[in-house]
Write a protein that holds these residues in place. Sequence first.
Motif, PDB file in Angstrom:
ATOM      1  N   LEU A  33       8.289  -8.022  -3.374  1.00 47.22           N
ATOM      2  CA  LEU A  33       7.204  -7.849  -4.334  1.00 47.22           C
ATOM      3  C   LEU A  33       7.305  -8.887  -5.447  1.00 47.22           C
ATOM      4  O   LEU A  33       8.391  -9.188  -5.940  1.00 47.22           O
ATOM      5  N   LYS A  55       1.925  -6.536 -13.647  1.00 45.23           N
ATOM      6  CA  LYS A  55       1.178  -6.830 -12.422  1.00 45.23           C
ATOM      7  C   LYS A  55       2.158  -6.985 -11.267  1.00 45.23           C
ATOM      8  O   LYS A  55       3.267  -7.501 -11.459  1.00 45.23           O
ATOM      9  N   TRP A  56       1.738  -6.552 -10.088  1.00 41.83           N
ATOM     10  CA  TRP A  56       2.612  -6.679  -8.922  1.00 41.83           C
ATOM     11  C   TRP A  56       1.784  -6.800  -7.648  1.00 41.83           C
ATOM     12  O   TRP A  56       0.648  -6.319  -7.571  1.00 41.83           O
ATOM     13  N   GLU A  57       2.374  -7.456  -6.632  1.00 43.12           N
ATOM     14  CA  GLU A  57       1.711  -7.635  -5.341  1.00 43.12           C
ATOM     15  C   GLU A  57       2.752  -7.971  -4.276  1.00 43.12           C
ATOM     16  O   GLU A  57       3.883  -8.364  -4.599  1.00 43.12           O
ATOM     17  N   ASN A  59       4.545 -10.150  -1.545  1.00 45.70           N
ATOM     18  CA  ASN A  59       4.762 -11.581  -1.351  1.00 45.70           C
ATOM     19  C   ASN A  59       4.309 -11.976   0.056  1.00 45.70           C
ATOM     20  O   ASN A  59       4.955 -11.617   1.053  1.00 45.70           O
ATOM     21  N   GLN A  60       3.222 -12.712   0.139  1.00 50.19           N
ATOM     22  CA  GLN A  60       2.602 -13.036   1.418  1.00 50.19           C
ATOM     23  C   GLN A  60       3.414 -14.016   2.256  1.00 50.19           C
ATOM     24  O   GLN A  60       3.045 -14.298   3.410  1.00 50.19           O
ATOM     25  N   ASN A 112      -0.284  -0.569  -2.806  1.00 50.53           N
ATOM     26  CA  ASN A 112      -1.404  -1.440  -2.474  1.00 50.53           C
ATOM     27  C   ASN A 112      -0.862  -2.870  -2.475  1.00 50.53           C
ATOM     28  O   ASN A 112      -0.164  -3.255  -3.418  1.00 50.53           O
ATOM     29  N   PRO A 113      -1.136  -3.667  -1.444  1.00 50.96           N
ATOM     30  CA  PRO A 113      -0.502  -4.988  -1.345  1.00 50.96           C
ATOM     31  C   PRO A 113      -0.911  -6.008  -2.394  1.00 50.96           C
ATOM     32  O   PRO A 113      -0.189  -6.989  -2.620  1.00 50.96           O
ATOM     33  N   SER A 114      -2.056  -5.815  -3.055  1.00 54.80           N
ATOM     34  CA  SER A 114      -2.497  -6.830  -4.019  1.00 54.80           C
ATOM     35  C   SER A 114      -3.357  -6.215  -5.120  1.00 54.80           C
ATOM     36  O   SER A 114      -3.764  -5.049  -5.052  1.00 54.80           O
ATOM     37  N   ASN A 115      -3.609  -7.032  -6.146  1.00 51.60           N
ATOM     38  CA  ASN A 115      -4.483  -6.660  -7.274  1.00 51.60           C
ATOM     39  C   ASN A 115      -4.026  -5.384  -7.985  1.00 51.60           C
ATOM     40  O   ASN A 115      -4.833  -4.500  -8.296  1.00 51.60           O
ATOM     41  N   ASN A 116      -2.746  -5.298  -8.253  1.00 50.25           N
ATOM     42  CA  ASN A 116      -2.207  -4.144  -8.972  1.00 50.25           C
ATOM     43  C   ASN A 116      -1.904  -4.520 -10.416  1.00 50.25           C
ATOM     44  O   ASN A 116      -1.284  -5.557 -10.677  1.00 50.25           O
TER      45      ASN A 116
END
Length: 204
Positions: A33, A55-57, A59-60, A112-116
Motif C-alpha cells: 500500500l 491517503k492510501w492506495e 501499489n500497482q 478499496n484499491p484506489s482513491n482513498n
Amino acid sequence: MEFPAVFLVGYLMLSCFAASCYGVTFSSLHKTLIVSASSPLGHVLKAGEDELTIKWEFNQTFPPGTDSTYKTVKLKLCYAPESQKDRPWRKTVDDLKKDKTCQHTIVARPYNPSNNSFIWKVERDIPSAKFFVRVYAYDGQEVVVAYGQNTDHSKTFDLFTIHAITGRHASIDVASVCFSFFSVGSLAAFFYMERRKGKISQHK
C-alpha cells in the motif's frame, strides 16, 4: 509408507494451531500500500485542534490479484523511533500481537484499491510525540496480510510532531475567577450577618 488419514488431519490441525500461537510478524508482510499523510499546517500539529489528511492506495507495481484477499484496512497512528526511546510501553516487536508501535487507531474502512482519503482531526488524548501513519490490510478472518506507511523503512522520513493539550482553556480560567469572587463575596456576607447578630444580641 502411507500415513493414515487421521494422522494427516491431526498434523494439519497442529500446524494451524502453531501458526495461530505465533501470530503474524511484521517482517512477513509485504508493503503493498502507498500511504501519504499531510496537513496545511506542515509537520507540527496540536491535539484536539488540527487535522491530518491521509491517503492510501494499492501499489500497482505488484501483480494483479495480490490484493484479492484484502477486505478491510485500519489506519494507525504510530510512534517514531525518537519517541520510543526509553519507553518500553511503546516498544517495536516483530510479533504484531506484542508490538506497541501503533497504539492509536484512526479509522477502519472497507478495502478499496484506489482513491482513498480520510481527514482526521487529531484527538484530544494523543500525547506529545513524533508519529507516522501506517495502514494495515486485513483479510476476511481479520488477519493482517499487508501494510503501507507514509515513511521509509527506518521510520525517519516525513514524520510529524503532535503537541498534546497541556494548558487550561480560557473558559475554565473565567469560571475559576467568577467562583473566587463568589466565594469571597459569600464569606464577607457571612461575617457581616454574624456581626449583625452579635450586635442585636448585645442590645437585648
